[in-house]
Write an enzyme that holds these catalytic residues in place. Structure first.
Site, PDB file in Angstrom:
ATOM      1  N   LYS A 164      51.611  29.451  27.608  1.00  0.00           N
ATOM      2  CA  LYS A 164      51.239  30.172  26.394  1.00  0.00           C
ATOM      3  C   LYS A 164      52.278  31.162  25.926  1.00  0.00           C
ATOM      4  CE  LYS A 164      46.275  30.179  26.078  1.00  0.00           C
ATOM      5  NZ  LYS A 164      45.106  31.050  26.131  1.00  0.00           N
ATOM      6  N   GLY A 177      50.761  38.420  36.381  1.00  0.00           N
ATOM      7  CA  GLY A 177      50.579  39.326  35.242  1.00  0.00           C
ATOM      8  C   GLY A 177      51.261  40.664  35.473  1.00  0.00           C
ATOM      9  N   GLY A 235      52.010  33.235  38.911  1.00  0.00           N
ATOM     10  CA  GLY A 235      51.209  32.510  39.887  1.00  0.00           C
ATOM     11  C   GLY A 235      51.655  31.068  40.039  1.00  0.00           C
ATOM     12  N   ARG A 253      48.053  36.066  50.744  1.00  0.00           N
ATOM     13  CA  ARG A 253      47.805  37.428  50.284  1.00  0.00           C
ATOM     14  C   ARG A 253      47.272  38.305  51.415  1.00  0.00           C
ATOM     15  NH1 ARG A 253      45.872  36.315  44.052  1.00  0.00           N
ATOM     16  NH2 ARG A 253      47.978  36.542  43.212  1.00  0.00           N
TER      17      ARG A 253
END
Ligand code: ADP
Ligand code: MG
Length: 406
Positions: free
Chosen positions: A210, A387, A364, A34
């Site tokens: 999920k 996200g 991720g 990053r």
């Protein structure tokens, strides 16, 4: 929207929101991806003679917890080692200010000369950051003359550093711009949102854990994609909803009806696994059995941990027809060697499309899997934001941290 290339930055104090949310263990950076990803924007500004003020969050600081817990979280999520690494990568000093506001911050910002760079402490040290406290946004904005957004991984959150600063500066007639990283993310992901005819068939591949986290993206993808392949733990919620037994697989019982509705609405366009690899426990330390299950009914004591060989073939054959792919979520527990094959098979099938289709992966863990298995180069784009990339698709191309710049 203005981009960093077009920004009039010479001699100006430019606040740059970067994503330095790197994995740290006891103060040691485990992966500096990053930081590397933010370099093009920082270097561009420095070469233009800007005075660069960097802001980033790192990890979580839960201000509602007891004071000693908050202190421990702050200590753990200290940006100081990032400044050291950044200085090495840039080949020039980086002034690190161990504060998020106050005299020390203001003095450092005032002392910056053209072509110099500073980083302040983790924005989440401030309680007002995640609440988008207008006073905090205005305070940070007062440190600079312009703003560049280069933290794609945080663009789906309207926080003081991602939203408060640019809205304050814009209202004051100052320039705000997209950084190189965000610009690239937006242009690649927009292609997955506004689908051109030549990009069809467009196939989405979803997996991971999920359903509830990814509900809205499934609905949104159903309006855009030609097919959705579902693997990972998520598939078991769908399979149970359709009347299959799922043993001890992770199923979200409160999402069964949602899954059933989605499946019906999809009218054959949702493709589920037809076999799986199961084990009698998730934890390898206590597991005694791993076996291939020839159908989709998982017996009592077992749980599905990867898609099976027939599903690998089925998914690969669907993928081979695609002109565009959006992938989020691994097909199995890829962290364990026995359950990597499903995720590797999807990587392999996508690699075969290299040069023939537009292929994007976001998420991720998905990105980590692609990296671990050595397929990054085979993709048209691997998103740095998990996200954020999902929300971009859910919200038809809109993210609060990007829209505010327009
Ligand atoms: P991403 O970060 O790419 O969005 P998620 O966080 O949703 O993906 O899911 C990743 C996790 O899902 C991985 O840690 C993986 O081990 C887990 N997973 C995938 N398939 C299964 C499964 N069948 N059972 C349990 N966990 C699974
Ligand atoms: Mg994840």
């Amino acid at each position: 929207m203005l981009t960093v290339k077009e920004l009039n930055a010479q001699g100006k104090r430019v606040i740059v929101r970067v994503d330095f949310n790197v994995p740290l263990k006891e103060g040691v950076i485990r992966d500096d991806n990053r930081i590397q990803a933010a370099l093009p924007t920082i270097k561009e500004l420095l070469s233009k003679g800007a005075r660069v003020i960097l802001l980033s969050h790192l990890g979580k600081v839960k201000h509602k917890e007891a004071p000693e817990v908050v202190e421990a979280q702050k200590k753990k999520n200290n940006l100081a080692p990032v400044a050291v690494r950044l200085a090495e990568l840039l080949g020039q000093p980086v002034t690190f200010v161990n504060a998020t506001r106050g005299e020390e911050v203001e003095a450092a910002a005032a002392a910056l000369k053209d072509g110099e760079v500073m980083l302040i402490q983790n924005t989440r040290y401030e309680k007002g950051e995640e609440k988008n406290d207008p006073e905090l946004g205005a305070y940070w904005a007062s440190l600079g003359d312009a703003f560049v957004m280069d933290a794609f991984g945080s663009a789906h959150r309207a926080h003081a550093s991602t939203h408060g600063i640019p809205s304050t500066l814009k209202a004051a007639g100052k320039e705000v711009a997209l950084g190189y990283l965000v610009e690239k993310e937006v242009s690649n992901l927009t292609r997955c949102v506004n689908v051109a005819d030549e990009d069809r068939p467009y196939i989405a591949i979803l997996g991971g854990l999920k359903v509830s986290d990814k509900i809205k993206v499934i609905e949104s993808l159903l309006t855009k994609c030609d097919k959705i392949l579902i693997g990972g733990a998520m598939a078991f919620t769908f399979l149970k909803a359709l009347g299959h037994t799922t043993g001890t697989s992770p199923v979200e019982d409160d999402q069964l009806e949602y899954a059933r509705n989605c499946y019906t609405k999809a009218n054959g366009r949702i493709v589920l696994p037809i076999d799986s690899i199961v084990g009698d426990a998730f934890d390898p330390a206590v597991r005694t059995t791993v076996q291939i299950l020839e159908d989709t009914n998982v017996p009592g004591e077992f749980q599905g941990l990867d898609i099976g060989p027939k599903t690998r073939e089925l998914f690969a054959s669907e993928i081979s027809k695609a002109k565009m792919i959006f992938w989020n979520g691994p097909m199995g527990v890829f962290e364990q060697e026995e359950f990597q094959k499903g995720t590797v098979a999807v990587c392999e099938a996508i690699a075969k499309l290299s040069g023939k289709a537009f292929t994007v992966c976001g998420g991720g863990d998905s990105a980590a899997a692609i990296k671990q298995f050595g397929y990054v180069k085979e993709f048209s784009h691997v998103s740095t934001g998990g996200g954020a990339s999902l929300e971009m698709i859910e919200n038809d191309g809109h993210l609060p941290g990007i829209d505010v710049l327009g």
